[in-house]
Scaffold this motif. Structure first.
Motif, PDB file in Angstrom:
ATOM      1  N   LYS A 177      36.155  35.829 -12.788  1.00 52.19           N
ATOM      2  CA  LYS A 177      35.093  34.828 -12.539  1.00 52.19           C
ATOM      3  C   LYS A 177      35.687  33.566 -11.952  1.00 52.19           C
ATOM      4  O   LYS A 177      35.141  32.969 -11.015  1.00 52.19           O
ATOM      5  CB  LYS A 177      34.435  34.488 -13.887  1.00 52.19           C
TER       6      LYS A 177
ATOM      7  N   MET B 277      36.697  34.091  -8.358  1.00 52.63           N
ATOM      8  CA  MET B 277      35.510  34.138  -7.494  1.00 52.63           C
ATOM      9  C   MET B 277      34.951  32.733  -7.293  1.00 52.63           C
ATOM     10  O   MET B 277      34.584  32.342  -6.183  1.00 52.63           O
ATOM     11  CB  MET B 277      34.454  35.055  -8.137  1.00 52.63           C
ATOM     12  N   ALA B 278      34.887  31.978  -8.379  1.00 48.06           N
ATOM     13  CA  ALA B 278      34.344  30.619  -8.293  1.00 48.06           C
ATOM     14  C   ALA B 278      35.186  29.765  -7.363  1.00 48.06           C
ATOM     15  O   ALA B 278      34.670  29.023  -6.512  1.00 48.06           O
ATOM     16  CB  ALA B 278      34.286  29.997  -9.688  1.00 48.06           C
ATOM     17  N   LEU B 279      36.494  29.896  -7.516  1.00 45.66           N
ATOM     18  CA  LEU B 279      37.403  29.099  -6.669  1.00 45.66           C
ATOM     19  C   LEU B 279      37.267  29.499  -5.210  1.00 45.66           C
ATOM     20  O   LEU B 279      37.199  28.652  -4.311  1.00 45.66           O
ATOM     21  CB  LEU B 279      38.842  29.334  -7.168  1.00 45.66           C
TER      22      LEU B 279
ATOM     23  N   LEU C 208      34.677  30.972  -3.652  1.00 41.65           N
ATOM     24  CA  LEU C 208      33.395  30.561  -3.076  1.00 41.65           C
ATOM     25  C   LEU C 208      33.345  29.046  -2.875  1.00 41.65           C
ATOM     26  O   LEU C 208      32.828  28.550  -1.863  1.00 41.65           O
ATOM     27  CB  LEU C 208      32.242  31.009  -3.971  1.00 41.65           C
ATOM     28  N   GLY C 209      33.904  28.349  -3.847  1.00 45.06           N
ATOM     29  CA  GLY C 209      33.921  26.904  -3.715  1.00 45.06           C
ATOM     30  C   GLY C 209      34.723  26.456  -2.500  1.00 45.06           C
ATOM     31  O   GLY C 209      34.312  25.570  -1.750  1.00 45.06           O
TER      32      GLY C 209
ATOM     33  N   PHE D 142      31.866  25.694  -8.979  1.00 43.79           N
ATOM     34  CA  PHE D 142      30.776  26.027  -8.061  1.00 43.79           C
ATOM     35  C   PHE D 142      30.054  24.772  -7.590  1.00 43.79           C
ATOM     36  O   PHE D 142      29.632  24.669  -6.439  1.00 43.79           O
ATOM     37  CB  PHE D 142      29.764  26.957  -8.758  1.00 43.79           C
TER      38      PHE D 142
ATOM     39  N   PRO E 252      31.910  21.569  -4.624  1.00 43.26           N
ATOM     40  CA  PRO E 252      31.753  21.314  -3.191  1.00 43.26           C
ATOM     41  C   PRO E 252      30.472  20.555  -2.869  1.00 43.26           C
ATOM     42  O   PRO E 252      30.465  19.612  -2.080  1.00 43.26           O
ATOM     43  CB  PRO E 252      31.719  22.704  -2.562  1.00 43.26           C
TER      44      PRO E 252
END
Lengths: 789, 284
Positions: free
Chosen positions: A6, A9-11, A13-14, B16, B19
């Motif tokens: 998780k 993935m978060a990193l 997408l960010g 999340f 950004p």
């Protein structure tokens, strides 16, 4: 593991979001875009242009490259006024055919045009009147082809052309070319319009039927024709083994051998289309001149051509048009240079010949690798609308200051629907962001905003310098003085004037008496086509607004209702007097358009001369107009300053200011100094009367030769042609003009909000509205504006 | 001492959101702080002037007029919009499929470009426009819609016409979220339509009311676009809004006054939102 996944993935997408938001499309928009266009004074705007061989346009302000084509003007032999042809012969010498003090002047140069020796030909025994020579062309081998007319035939209306061919020794003979009759069947003789030699010595001509022929030089017989019945040949040239034909549809190429057309050159045509849209008059074949000139390249399948934006190279079947010389850095961008021809010279150089201000010019461009590609200093000049005087000033300034590269930004190009308000907002954004232009041309803007907000630099020192050197009309240049500082200076001015009958004009002292006079003229001349000659509300406003608006603001922030009432009342009465002669069904004198930035209104002297108007009101903008006014006065008419609701008003033009936050403050001041200096102020295309006293004195000299009397003609509604031979004013007359210029000190109001409000209500008024409503509506709008301050 | 700890589940959420938060900070918060700073400085020279810009705007007639008009507009339009859209949505819900096509019809005004709306506006409300023509035919006197106090009501009408569809959709979403079983139970207990509406529908629509009120309030500022296209920078006094003032001050380089006025407007909006939130929180 799940938690770790998780986090990853978060990193991920960010990070994607962050970079996605941060991506842009490159460099920031140049100042002026989003509200207008940015162009170097002369840099290309056409499609298909690519990087510049020898230049690097776009580096602006600190070009890294070295090497640029440098311009040198070569002197011409005495007496040469117009060059008909310049040709590099096979043996490397240069040949020139010109007219001037003699109707045919021929020269040869062995040093690429730096010096010239006369070339003699035996013409006398042919019995040809040299004054009837229309054209002369050199062949690559040194033969000379001449086209001439017969004077008697011309006087009889027959424009038939005859040809002579001279060999290398100067011996000539008649060459009879039997052209087919005119396809129009008019009965007139066909004639040769233009002629070119091919590199192999072949002769090609075009006739009035728009057919191009190859002619046998020995016999004069037609060997081939290249006819396209649906096109009008604007110009043609021989490029290697191909024929270039420019028509209104663009440029086509034909194989000289087979006569077949080559594939359409899209990249070249895109460029030429852009040129044609900038210069619709260049396609006016009635002038016989096209603004595009072509010459073949070295390889035989490439060509060079030039316009005001530069000199370009194109290879047939290529996909780009290459800029070789940036017109913005040299005389090519001059608004007064008319290029007649272009040839290659030496290994890499070019020679351009033409005329500037009725004088022949020969300019050489040679590559100098020791010179920076772009000058080290870039100066940005901003104007709301394009202006030929300004472009001329930039060109002249760059010529004298080769280390400065001037970029002209135009806020409203006219093609993109940008309004003045939009352009000003964009400008203000750039100014506040520190990316504004260095020099602002304030025409069309509310000058007070920029002055009061401290956006402009004090120009008192510049004014002082020019005043010490040449003298200035202090009342004009200090018109925008505030707290001892001068932030904006008009470069030239127009004076409101009125011309009319000497008996009646004396009663006109202000707007009310002018209105009464116009009405009385209409009463006495009910059938006159016009009184002032301005049928449109736009025209009326242009000369009435400037002479009245200064009277409307009391204490700077309260509208004088009585003065406004008087203005609208007079406007309505004058327009009623004008339109009483407009045919029934067409009574409205409102025209579309408006929203003009400038309130200049040139005097319609032709209308007055032709009898279509009984008075002529407008603004005097040149010594030539002054000469016409003086001529009318010498014939019994009278002219005087046009006073409206305020006396002593003048129309400032090219009002210039320097951005206080600009990077190039000193260079900008230098540019302003140049604008106010004698050199620029003396040029014919100033666009107004000079504020420089030395230029004013220089303008007193009659620009026309002593044996030439300029004249003007006008045929009015009566059908009678009237002529006026113009006499140059005397010293006393100029002294009067000087006093007039020294007596005015109120610049016409530049406030755009007030002007737009008045313009909108003027239209409503003249469409049937009432004066009271017009006044109230203007007051409401303007009071709201004033309450914001 | 309490220690601030980021729990495991929170870390991913923060990453999340980061950004977007950075973007908002960069493009909204920082520029706003710049505006706040400029409100205490001179227009161009950047010299410290203290609160004189605020004093200037509060004594400025144009600011008072624009602020008054903007408040008046919001106070008149928002309740009208809420009530009208609620009634329409209730009606559409009640009639179900029979008038289903009207749902799309109410949304159409939102799809019409602003320039087209301005054109329609001119055609309708010009002194020689369609509305005056109809009035004359019916025996009435023409009204100078755009140059009289009637201009304000034209603006209100435009706002309502443009935004009612949006609010109808939001109301209908809220209505559909109310369980039908409650109405059934009420009917069993003998409640009539009106009682159901006031005792069941309205209380259950409160969350939606908050959303609609906030959105309607924000949308009320967008009416400037039509007002500007038709009336220009200086329309009739009755429709002279804050945005007109900002637009004109920007043209005149009065950045100091603009910044001060912008801060005042932002503070007012913030306080209004806080009030809504407190009222809402109290209701909860």
């Amino acid at each position: 593991m799940k938690g770790f996944g998780k986090k990853v993935m978060a990193l991920f997408l960010g990070t994607c979001l962050l970079f996605g938001a941060a991506c842009s499309n490159g460099e920031a928009e140049p100042a002026g875009n989003g509200g207008g266009n940015t162009s170097a004074a002369g840099s290309p705007g056409g499609a298909g242009t690519s990087g510049n061989a020898g230049t690097s346009a776009g580096n602006g302000g600190g070009g890294q490259g070295m090497g640029r084509f440098v311009e040198t003007e070569y002197s011409l032999p005495d007496g040469v006024e117009y060059m008909m042809d310049l040709r590099l012969l096979e043996d490397g010498t240069l040949r020139m055919a010109a007219i001037g003090t003699n109707p045919l002047m021929l020269y040869s140069s062995k040093d690429e045009g730096k010096s010239w020796e006369p070339v003699e030909i035996s013409m006398e025994q042919l019995g040809v009147d040299k004054t009837m020579i229309q054209s002369a062309r050199w062949s690559p081998s040194g033969q000379l082809f001449i086209i001439y007319m017969n004077q008697d035939e011309v006087m009889a209306g027959n424009m038939k052309t005859y040809c002579l061919l001279f060999d290398q020794k100067g011996t000539g003979k008649e060459l009879t070319i039997d052209l087919p009759p005119l396809s129009s069947g008019s009965g007139n003789s066909n004639r040769i319009s233009d002629v070119h030699f091919a590199p192999d010595g072949g002769l090609y001509i075009v006739d009035v039927n728009q057919t191009i022929y190859q002619i046998d030089l020995e016999s004069g017989k037609i060997l081939k024709n290249y006819a396209n019945p649906d096109t009008v040949v604007e110009t043609f040239a021989v490029i290697g083994k191909n024929l270039l034909v420019k028509t209104e549809d663009g440029v086509e190429f034909y194989d000289l051998e087979t006569g077949k057309s080559l594939a359409r050159q899209e990249a070249l045509n895109e460029y030429i289309k852009a040129f044609d849209s900038r210069h619709p008059s260049a396609a006016d074949v009635s002038t016989g001149v096209s603004d595009y000139v072509y010459t073949a390249g070295k390889d035989g399948n490439d060509l060079y051509f030039c316009d005001e934006t530069g000199l370009y190279h194109y290879t047939l079947d290529g996909s780009v048009v290459e800029q070789v010389i940036d017109g913005g850095l040299n005389s090519l961008s001059s608004t007064t240079l008319k290029v007649r021809g272009l040839i290659r010279s030496g290994e890499e150089g070019f020679l351009i010949f033409g005329t500037e201000n009725s004088k022949a010019k020969l300019i050489a461009f040679n590559f100098d690798s020791s010179v920076p590609t772009l000058p080290g200093t870039e100066l940005t000049v901003y104007a709301l609308e394009d202006n030929t005087s300004l472009r001329q000033a930039i060109r002249m300034y760059q010529h004298d200051n080769p280390d400065v590269y001037v970029t002209l930004e135009i806020g409203m190009s006219g093609d993109d629907g940008v309004t003045a308000a939009d352009a000003i907002r964009t400008l203000n954004t750039n100014l506040m962001a520190g990316k504004g232009p260095d020099v602002l041309i304030l025409d069309g803007m509310t000058i007070g905003n920029y002055v009061e907000k401290g956006m402009l630099t004090d120009l008192s020192d510049v004014i002082g310098e020019v005043s010490s050197a040449d003298g200035l009309f202090e009342n004009l240049v200090n018109a925008y003085q505030s707290d001892g500082k001068v932030m904006a200076v008009p470069v030239c001015v127009m004076l409101p004037m009125i011309l009319g009958n000497a008996d009646g004009l004396g009663s006109v002292t202000d707007l009310k008496t002018l209105t009464a006079y116009v009405e009385s003229l209409r009463q006495k001349n009910p059938d006159a086509p016009g009184i002032c000659g301005t049928e449109t509300v736009d025209g009326l406003l242009r000369w009435m607004y400037g002479i009245s608006s200064a009277a409307w603001l009391k204490d700077g922030n309260i509208l004088d209702e009585a003065a406004l009432n008087e203005f609208f009342d007079c406007l309505k009465r004058i327009s009623e007097a004008e339109k009483s002669q407009i045919p029934a069904g067409n009574e409205s004198i409102i025209t579309s358009g408006g929203g003009n930035l400038y309130l200049s209104y040139n005097m319609d002297l032709f209308s007055y001369l032709g009898g279509d108007s009984l008075i002529c009101a407008g603004q005097m903008d040149s010594f030539q107009v002054f000469a016409v006014l003086e001529t009318f006065r010498s014939q019994g008419d009278a002219y005087q300053s046009l006073n409206g609701q305020t006396a002593g008003v003048f129309q400032p033009m090219l009002t210039v200011g320097v951005n206080a936050k600009g990077d190039q403050s000193e260079t900008a001041k230098g540019f302003v100094k140049y604008l106010l200096g004698k050199d620029f102020q003396s040029n014919e295309n100033l666009g107004g009367l000079p504020v420089n006293r030395a230029a004013f004195d220089a303008g007193k000299k009659n620009p026309f030769p002593s044996d030439l009397t300029p004249s003007m003609s006008s045929m009015g509604a009566s059908g009678e042609l009237k002529d006026l031979e113009i006499q140059w004013p005397s010293e006393n007359s100029f002294a009067e003009l000087q006093k007039r210029m020294e007596s005015v000190n109120i610049p016409a109001d530049s406030n755009q909000v007030i002007r737009e409000a008045v313009e909108a209500e003027a239209k409503n008024l003249l469409e049937g509205g009432s004066v009271a409503d017009a006044v109230q509506n203007v007051i409401k709008k303007v009071n709201l504006y004033l309450s914001e301050q | 001492m309490k220690r601030f700890r980021i729990r495991r589940g929170q870390r991913a959420g923060i990453l999340f959101v980061l950004p977007s938060l950075l973007g908002v900070a960069w493009f909204l918060l920082l520029p706003f702080l710049d505006v706040v700073a400029r409100s205490f400085l001179g227009a161009v020279n950047g010299e410290w002037v203290g609160i004189s810009n605020y004093q200037t705007i509060f004594s400025n007639e144009a600011f008072r007029l624009a602020a008054g008009n903007t408040v008046k507009f919001a106070v008149v339009c928002i309740p009208l919009l809420i009530v009208i859209s609620l009634l329409i949505s209730v009606g559409l819900t009640h009639f179900g499929r029979k008038l289903g096509f009207l749902k799309s019809a109410f949304l159409l005004p939102m799809a019409i470009p602003v320039a087209s709306v301005a054109l329609i506006w001119r055609l309708l409300f010009h002194s020689q426009g369609i509305v005056n023509g109809l009035m004359e035919q019916l025996g009435g006197n023409p009204v100078d819609w755009m140059n009289s106090p009637a201009a304000f009501w034209v603006l209100v009408l435009t706002y309502l016409w443009k935004n009612v569809g949006y609010d109808v959709i939001l109301w209908m979403a809220g209505l559909s979220a109310i369980p039908y079983s409650i109405y059934e139970a009420a009917e069993v207990d003998g409640a009539g339509s009106w009682k159901c509406f006031t005792k069941i529908t309205l209380p259950n629509l409160k969350p939606t009311l908050y959303t609609i009120t906030v959105l309607s309030f924000l949308n009320s500022f967008k009416v400037f676009r039509e007002a500007y296209l038709v009336g220009g920078a200086y329309p009739h006094d009755s429709m002279y809004l804050m945005q007109h003032l900002f637009n004109n001050w920007y043209r005149d380089l009065s950045m100091d006054k603009m910044a001060a006025a912008a801060v005042v407007v932002a503070v007012v909006i913030f306080l209004v939102m806080l009030c809504f939130q407190r009222i809402w929180a109290r209701e909860d």
